[in-house]
Structures are given as C-alpha cells and as structure tokens.
Write a protein that holds these residues in place. Structure first.
Motif, PDB file in Angstrom:
ATOM      1  N   SER A  65      34.110 -28.533 -96.053  1.00  0.00           N
ATOM      2  CA  SER A  65      34.872 -27.366 -96.488  1.00  0.00           C
ATOM      3  C   SER A  65      34.412 -26.152 -95.701  1.00  0.00           C
ATOM      4  CB  SER A  65      34.699 -27.130 -97.998  1.00  0.00           C
ATOM      5  OG  SER A  65      33.334 -26.895 -98.291  1.00  0.00           O
ATOM      6  N   GLU A 104      31.024 -24.505-101.960  1.00  0.00           N
ATOM      7  CA  GLU A 104      31.576 -23.252-101.461  1.00  0.00           C
ATOM      8  C   GLU A 104      31.433 -22.180-102.529  1.00  0.00           C
ATOM      9  OE1 GLU A 104      32.655 -22.335 -98.563  1.00  0.00           O
ATOM     10  OE2 GLU A 104      32.434 -24.307 -97.628  1.00  0.00           O
ATOM     11  N   ILE A 137      39.678 -27.387 -96.938  1.00  0.00           N
ATOM     12  CA  ILE A 137      39.002 -28.650 -97.224  1.00  0.00           C
ATOM     13  C   ILE A 137      39.462 -29.671 -96.206  1.00  0.00           C
ATOM     14  CG2 ILE A 137      38.680 -30.519 -98.895  1.00  0.00           C
ATOM     15  CD1 ILE A 137      39.147 -28.566-101.116  1.00  0.00           C
TER      16      ILE A 137
END
Length: 974
Positions: free
Chosen positions: A262, A209, A269
């Motif tokens: 995620s 991410e 998450i």
C-alpha cells in the motif's frame, strides 16, 4: 587380557522392568533399565522412607530402580531443578537453562528507525533491535509464536509481516499466520504478551497505513487473508476493529493471493496474485472519512507475464487547491520467478476508468533481465532513478533507468533475500540467505553495519521463492543429521560449526551440503570468520545442463588438538544416483558405483593466531580403504598431546601425529623462518570383530557396522567401540604401545552412536545409554531410548563435561504421528552426574536440538537447536557465556534511561541541583573511601581482557560494565 562384562551373561539376562504408570516428570525419551545396587546403609535409609507418589518404591532385587526425575519446561528458561539429595549428602547445585539467543532471520524486510539509528530484524522467534552505529544488539523481544492448545502445539504458525507504525514510529505491527497481531513498542518491548486475534483461516501478508479520519489519524491494518487454496480477501482493521474482530472487507479475488502493498496514506493498494496484479484506488468522497466502514476502493486487475515473487511501488503526490494532496502517478516494478523484472510506468493512466471492479487488458511493461533464477527482491531508489535487485546469484544489481546501464556488487556471502532503502536514501539494508544482514552506504557501497547469526540448516516456515517454478530435484524436507561442531582451547568463547552457502545451497540436491566452517563468537554473538574446508561453488553456476544442482561435499567430523594449533576435519562427497549411468557394468547397481566413486578426505589444518586463519597442511585421500573408500566413523583428539585418532569401516584404528617436513633430508622452513610440519599415520591397530583378538574386523565386511572413539582423560588409553549392530565390542588400546589392555563385549544394543570416557567410567550410547566402570568391571546404570525413527536416532547425541563430572544426553521426543524431524518436532535434554543415576536436569525444548557440547572453561553445556538458537545450560550460579542485549545490561540508552528528574525544560540542571549533587557525591565518595579501598587481583582483569583476540572482543560497553563491577562491589557493613 580378554574379558566380558558379567552384566551381559548371567544375572543381567534375568533383568526385568517393573511395569509402572508413566510419571509426568519422567524423561520422555528415556526408560530406566537397571542400576547398580545402593550400599547397605543407603538401602536401609531408603527403606525407612515412606512409599508414596513422590517417593516410589525402590526394588533392588532385580536391579531395577525407578527414581523421580527433575523436569522443567523450556517455556520458563529461568527455572532451575534440584533433585532430591541422598541420605548423608549435601544437596547438589541446581542446573538451569538460559534464555535463547539468536534465531533465524525471516524472509521479511528489515526495518530502519526514522532516524536510521536502529535496525529492526524479524527472527523466527523474536524481534531484535540493533544499533546501526556499532552493530550491537540493543534489545531482544521474544515472540510466543508457537502456542499449545489442548496439548497440541501449532507448528504451522509463523510470522508473515512486520511493519513500522505510521502514526507512532516507536511501535511495530507484527502479524502471525494464525491470526494473532502484536502491537509492540520496540524501544521498551511492551506489548509482546498481549496480541490481538482476528478471525482468519490464514494470514498471508499485512501492510499498515496512517489514514486520516474526521476525528483523528489512525493506523489502519490491511490484512491479506486466505479463503481457499486459490482465493483470498483484503480486510481493513483499526484498533477498535481488532478488539471486536470485525474488520471492513475491501476486496475478494480468486487468483492465488501472495503479496500485499500500500502507499499514499491508504489511497493505493496493490495486491499480487500468482500471475495477476490487483490495484485498488480509494474512492474520493465529498465528506471526510468518519469511520473504518467508510473505506471503499475501486479495484482493477490485469494479468502478469510471469509468476510474481516481489514488487515495489513508487508514488508521486501533488498538492490540491484545497491544501490537501492526491496521487499524481504510480510506477510499479515487479520481480518474477524466472529472473525477469517488469516496470510499469504511470500505471494509473493505463487502467480503464470506472467505479466498479474491472479486469483490464494486458499492459505492456518494460522488461529488464539479468538474473538467471527468481528475483528475490527489487526496490526503487529514493530518487527514483535506479532499481536495486538481488537473487540467488549473490550479486546486488543496480539498474540505471535513464541509460539502461547496470552496476554490480558481486561475491556476497549468500543469496540475497531482502533489500530495503533507508528513509533518507543514504544506505541499503541487505538481508542474505546465510542468516546475516548488512547495511551498505549508497556512496561507497561498503558495509557500515553487519549482523550475523548461526548459519546452520533451518527448515523455513513457508516455501522459498525458488520453489515457485517446478524444479527437477527435491529439496531437503527434514533435519536428519546433527550439526558438526568443535571448540578451540585458544578461543573459549568461540564455537566452530560446519555450514553451507546459505539455506538454498544447503537444501538443494536432496541432501544437505556443509562445505564451510563458521567461527561464531558467543560473547559478541557475531560470526567472526568463515572458511571453505571442502570443495565449494558459492557464486558459480552450480547447475548442470540438465538443470540439476551440483552437490557439494559435507563435513562430517571436526576436532581441535589439545593446544588449539591444529584442526582435523573429515569431509565426504558421493555422486548422486542419476550421474552414474555411464559407469554401470555387469551386475553393478547405481548404489555400488556411488560407493566406489565416493570421495573421503582427512585434512589437517594449521590454525593461525588472532586472525582465526586456517592453512591446509596435509590432505589424506581415503585414509581408510579396502576395495573401496571406507567411511570414517569417528575422529578423536588426544587431550594431552597434539595427536589424533580415526576409526574407519575397515576396522582399523589409525593414530596421526605431526613431523617436520623435509626436502632432500633437510627440514623446510616458512617465509618467516618457522619450521613446517606435515601429518602422517604413526600407528595402526586392527580391532577384533566379535570380542576375540584373533577374529579381526577386516575378516568380516558383509554386515553393516558402526563405531566410535574416545581418549581417556590422561590420554594413556584409547577406547574404540566397533562392530555390527548389537555385537560391537569396546577395546582399550594402550596409546604408547598399541596393545590391547581390555576388551568388553555386550555393552551395545543396536548401532554404536557414541562413546565417552569420564574418570574411570565409559558412557556408551546406542539404543541404550550405559555407564560402565572399566576399572571395577561393573555396570553403574543404564537407560533405554524409546522407539524412534532413523533420523531421530542420528540426532541422539552425547556430550561430557570434565569440570563438572557430568554428561548430557539429547534425544528427540518420540511422536508416533511424526516420523520425520520436521518443524514441530521437539527434543529433550537430560543431564546426569557420573556418580548418580538420578537426572540432575530434564528439559524439553520446543525445537529439535542439532548440537550439544561442553562449554569450554565452564561446568555447563551449550545447545544449538533447529531454529538456529543457542541455549546455555549451567550449574549453580555460574553465568551463561552468551551475549546479553544492552537493554538487559541497563546500557540501551534512549529516552527511557534518561534521568528526567535532573533535567529542566531547557535541558540543563539548575545551579542548586548541581550544588546538591556535588555535596552528595562528595559525602558518598568520602564514606566509601573510609570504608574500604578496592583491591583487584590481576587475574580477575585477565579473565576479562584475555577472553578473545582484539577483533573478536566483546563491545567496549560490556568490558566497561565488567570492570566497573569489580571496583563497585562494596563489603557488608558491620
């Protein structure tokens, strides 16, 4: 005339091996036994050479010759070997091994580039980038997954995740199970040699991410690590943490961790355990995040209804008053091992509030159930109105959530492993279990891109989703049989392989099933056709009422006729022991009943023109039969005429020829007026059992026997090796009359594994490799195979190339600690010249070699390994007959190949630059025209354009590159 080799009785009985220390460069799978003494002049020259470690002593008194063997490591495929030349002879051309191509696509989601122009597919040994416009391979990035440490190779290491970088889309993050993490530029290939390494017992999954910190926005890796058998932890890493190996621990749980996902720039998450779901929300703070250590999550967990196999998240964001964004709702879909799909709508609203780790009560989801077995992949559509799922049923299912209706795309070629929705939502990438991936347009559900590889059996790095539920059968845990292959004279660039209906269908039932024939083009590196040449159940419910798989037949032999117009195949099917109880009578055992009910078919196929079609012309039921169907040991093709020969366990050689098909005495014709033909046995020859013509093999059927066949190069003699272990004889049969020309005994030790004829020599493979001159009745040389398991003996193979007058021997490398041919086993390739007992090439491969065969129209060989990779072994400067990526050809395109020095800021060249370019080009063209005028022979162009039919031709870029190479070559100036 019946004769016995003088090298078996007499002097050969007194042969003794010299006890020597093993050499580092000697073949690992061979030991030299005996060799023909050198001529007197050569022996004199050899005696003049000093004895040293590099030039060991040569003892010809007892017939034992120890010679240094050339060797190379498969880690350096570009290396070539050149043995020491003999006195008075020129040095032979060196042999070399190409870089491997292909591989097995892993059970990981393919990755679309942001502009959807490229598709990134993760293989077991590499990353491969394909163009979605034309399915061409743009770049292949090798990954050194297996690495030797202290002399031991980490066979358990495998790639577990590949994720596109959120901040820099030209990079991908690749995680390996042993803790190595690569940051690779998939456009240039940089970064594959410099991985990061983290301290982890085992990496299970990884997601990436883009997290916004106070100073910058960085990629943060969320890594799922295994602690014990039933516990795991989630650790976050940025670039600095990867360098220092100190990550931020986010969560620890004890529910058998499996998957990690995620979303929303790291705000959410989702971790899936075996039967539990853990959801982590980023704790909001008044200050921006300063560093990685400020990441803190609030986790909630709740139980799932079934074992989780896959999941997908759909997150809806909303704009805050401060101009930022926050999570509005999260929808979660979960696929399970027993076929159900569970949908959790707005799951955050159903979780308890609190700032610490909590365990929520079970949440009631919406259930969708169509799949009979495990759901392999489920994804949200781009607009959130559909679910797309797939599994073992070979059907792509589209679920319309508002109405509950389903749409289907049935009859795909294999089970669905992964589904990916493109960034724009205009297409789906579907990875299938038969080592292929296709891109489907969402509007028409038609394929726009198709990538296919070798579909042979490959043992996976991790268990399949089907194995999460206990089954009543056991899957195949080793590669115990070679890959059956054949080459057609009509299509030199294609190879034909016997394969199954994907990995799951091949592995089920305790034995590999291979009822299909795959035609694979090595020049374009694509599968061009697949035919069912044995009984198969690709999409039916191939499970009995007791939950047992229905076993499919296995193709054991393939051979093309010399003109390429006919294909002969042998397939076998034997019922399992569990299904013969009703047939047990008297003293019969289940094994006896299975032998009696075994089905063995010899089939003859007519090969179509450019379409590679196959039409079954004749099927021979039980071509070799006594009181029960007998095994067909070998199938051989006459190199001079369309004729085949078979050898069975009944000790009889049968010749098969075609004839006109007649009805009521009149020849029949096809729809287009062509004459129809059928195949029948034209001659039978009974073989002697133990070297005596009056002791035929059919008189003795108790002892297990083996056999092999080969034609001489001119087709006048058929050599048949047949008999019990260590008692087999070689019979030379006149193909015109069927009479015996010669009988040679004592050439085999153990079972007969193969026999080949090259010039005046016979190359015989058993527990030894023996080269015997049938004309002069002399043993040339012999090597013994070191002690191996039964599976390793079956994987020992022999191939002959008539153009280079050489033969290749493949044998697994002995490993006392590993009896089965599982992942981690290696093979060795040794190339010999028929006239020289010294190996021309000794090469160790990191995987087991499942097939080796001569390259059609070439002097080299082609090797297929257990990782579904193809290697080319060539002599001298000959080019490998394999496809090269466009990047290696300098035709990949992209920003790295643009001439930046000729482009202005507005994208146009200036008038002065264009004028200079015109002047330079005119000067160069005039100079070249005065120097020479290119003259190209028509056969040179024919070699390029006549290599394959139109549908299987190489890409137009490759053809242009080859043609341009003919015209652009300049002679040396005086």
């Amino acid at each position: 005339m019946v004769s016995k080799s003088p090298h078996v009785n007499g002097e050969a009985a007194a042969l003794k091996k010299r006890k020597r220390e093993p050499k580092d460069d000697a073949p690992l799978s061979l030991k030299k036994l005996r060799s023909k003494p050198k001529p007197k002049q050569q022996r004199a020259n050899a005696d003049e050479s000093p004895v040293s470690a590099d030039n060991p002593a040569v003892d010809t008194a007892d017939g034992v010759v120890e010679v240094p063997a050339a060797s190379a490591s498969a880690s350096d495929p570009s290396s070539s070997l050149q043995p020491s030349p003999e006195a008075g002879r020129d040095a032979p051309a060196p042999w070399k091994v190409s870089n491997p191509m292909g591989g097995r696509m892993l059970d990981l989601d393919p990755i679309f580039s942001p502009d959807e122009a490229h598709l990134i597919i993760t293989y077991n040994t590499s990353l491969q980038i394909y163009s979605t416009a034309d399915s061409l391979l743009v770049r292949r990035i090798p990954l050194p997954v297996s690495r030797p440490e202290s002399g031991i190779e980490l066979a358990s290491a495998h790639i577990v995740s590949t994720v596109l970088s959120r901040g820099s889309p030209e990079y991908v993050w690749v995680a390996c199970s042993d803790g190595r993490i690569w940051h690779i530029n998939w456009i240039t290939g940089a970064g594959a040699d410099t991985p990061f390494t983290i301290e982890a017992k085992k990496v299970l999954d990884m997601t990436v991410e883009s997290v916004e910190f106070a100073h910058a926005t960085e990629d943060v890796l969320l890594v799922l690590q295994k602690l014990t058998k039933a516990s795991g932890q989630i650790v976050a890493y940025d670039t600095n943490a990867l360098s220092t190996k100190n990550g931020k621990l986010l969560h620890t749980y004890d529910d058998s961790p499996q998957l990690l996902r995620s979303s929303a720039s790291g705000r959410l998450i989702v971790a899936a355990a075996k039967e539990a779901i853990h959801i982590g929300l980023l704790k909001t703070k008044s200050k921006p995040l300063e560093r990685l250590g400020d990441l803190e999550y609030r986790f909630h967990s709740f139980g799932a209804t079934d074992i989780i196999t896959c999941l997908d998240i759909r997150t809806t964001l909303r704009t805050t008053n401060k101009g930022g964004s926050e999570i509005q709702s999260v929808d979660l879909v979960v696929g399970c091992a027993r076929g159900a799909i569970y949908l959790y709508d707005d799951i955050l609203a159903k979780l308890p509030s609190g700032s610490s780790i909590s365990k929520a009560s079970p949440i009631q989801p919406r259930k969708y159930h169509w799949h009979r077995r495990a759901v392999h992949s489920v994804k949200w559509s781009e607009d959130g109105n559909y679910l797309i799922s797939g599994g073992y049923e070979t059907v792509l299912v589209l679920w319309q959530l508002d109405t509950g209706k389903r749409d289907y795309l049935p009859h795909l070629s294999a089970a669905i492993e992964n589904i990916v929705v493109s960034p724009r939502g205009s297409s789906y990438a579907v990875h299938l279990d038969d080592n292929s991936t296709m891109v489907l347009s969402t509007a028409e559900m038609k394929p726009t891109t198709y990538v296919s590889g070798i579909q042979s059996l490959v043992l996976g790095d991790r268990p399949s989703k089907e194995s999460l539920v206990r089954r009543v059968w056991k899957t195949v845990d080793e590669i115990s049989t070679p890959l059956v292959t054949a080459s057609s004279p009509l299509h030199p660039s294609q190879i034909f392989l016997s394969v199954g209906n994907g990995q799951q269908a091949t592995l089920g039932g305790g034995g590999p099933s291979t009822p299909l024939l795959q035609a694979f083009d090595m020049s374009s590196f694509q599968g061009v056709a697949k035919h069912a040449i044995a009984r198969t159940n690709p999409t039916d419910a191939n499970i009995t009422s007791q939950g047992l798989p229905i076993i499919e037949p296995r193709v054991t032999k393939l051979a093309f006729s010399q003109d390429g117009k006919w294909l002969a195949s042998v397939d076998e099917w034997q019922p399992p022991d569990r299904g013969v109880e009703p047939f047990l009578t008297g003293s019969k055992t289940p094994g006896d009943v299975c032998q009696e009910r075994r089905e063995i078919y010899l089939k003859f196929w007519e090969v179509g023109g450019e379409e590679n079609s196959l039409e079954l012309v004749t099927r021979i039921n039980e071509a070799h039969y006594t009181t029960q169907p007998e095994t067909i040991f070998d199938l051989a093709s006459d190199p001079t005429s369309p004729r085949f020969a078979t050898l069975g366990n009944d000790g009889i050689v049968r010749f098969w020829t075609s004839r006109l098909r007649r009805r009521d005495g009149i020849a029949t014709t096809g729809p287009e007026g062509q004459q129809l033909r059928s195949w029948a046995c034209s001659r039978t020859v009974s073989l002697p059992a133990y070297g005596q013509q009056d002791d035929t093999a059919e008189h003795s059927t108790q002892m297990p026997r083996s056999g092999a066949l080969t034609f001489s190069e001119d087709g006048s003699i058929l050599f048949a090796a047949f008999g019990a272990a260590s008692e087999a004889v070689v019979v030379a049969i006149d193909t015109a009359t069927g009479s015996f020309r010669d009988v040679v005994s004592g050439m085999f030790k153990g079972e007969v594994r193969g026999i080949k004829a090259l010039s005046s020599c016979l190359i015989m493979l058993s527990d030894e490799v023996t080269v015997y001159d049938i004309v002069s009745d002399e043993l040339q040389y012999s090597f013994g195979l070191k002690e191996t398991s039964q599976a390793a003996k079956r994987l020992t193979q022999l191939a002959v190339n008539y153009e280079s007058r050489s033969f290749a021997l493949v044998a697994p490398v002995p490993n006392p600690s590993q009896e089965k041919m599982r992942r981690g086993a290696k093979s060795e390739l040794v190339v010999f010249s028929i006239d020289d007992p010294e190996p021309r090439l000794v090469q160790t491969f990191p995987q087991v070699i499942t097939a080796v065969f001569p390259a059609t129209g070439s002097t080299g060989f082609v090797v297929v390994d257990s990782a579904a990779q193809i290697w080319s072994v060539t002599e001298g400067a000959e080019q490998a007959p394999l496809l090269q990526p466009l990047a290696d050809l300098g035709m990949a395109g992209g920003e790295e190949s643009a001439p930046q020095d000729l482009v202005q800021d507005d994208g146009e060249a200036s008038d002065e630059e264009m004028q200079d370019m015109d002047v330079d080009m005119d000067v160069d063209m005039d100079d070249d025209y005065e120097i020479h005028q290119a003259v190209i022979a028509p056969q040179r162009l024919a070699e390029i354009f006549n290599t394959a039919p139109a549908f299987a031709m190489p890409p137009i870029e490759d053809i242009f590159y080859q043609v341009a190479g003919l015209f652009s070559t300049k002679p040396l100036k005086a």
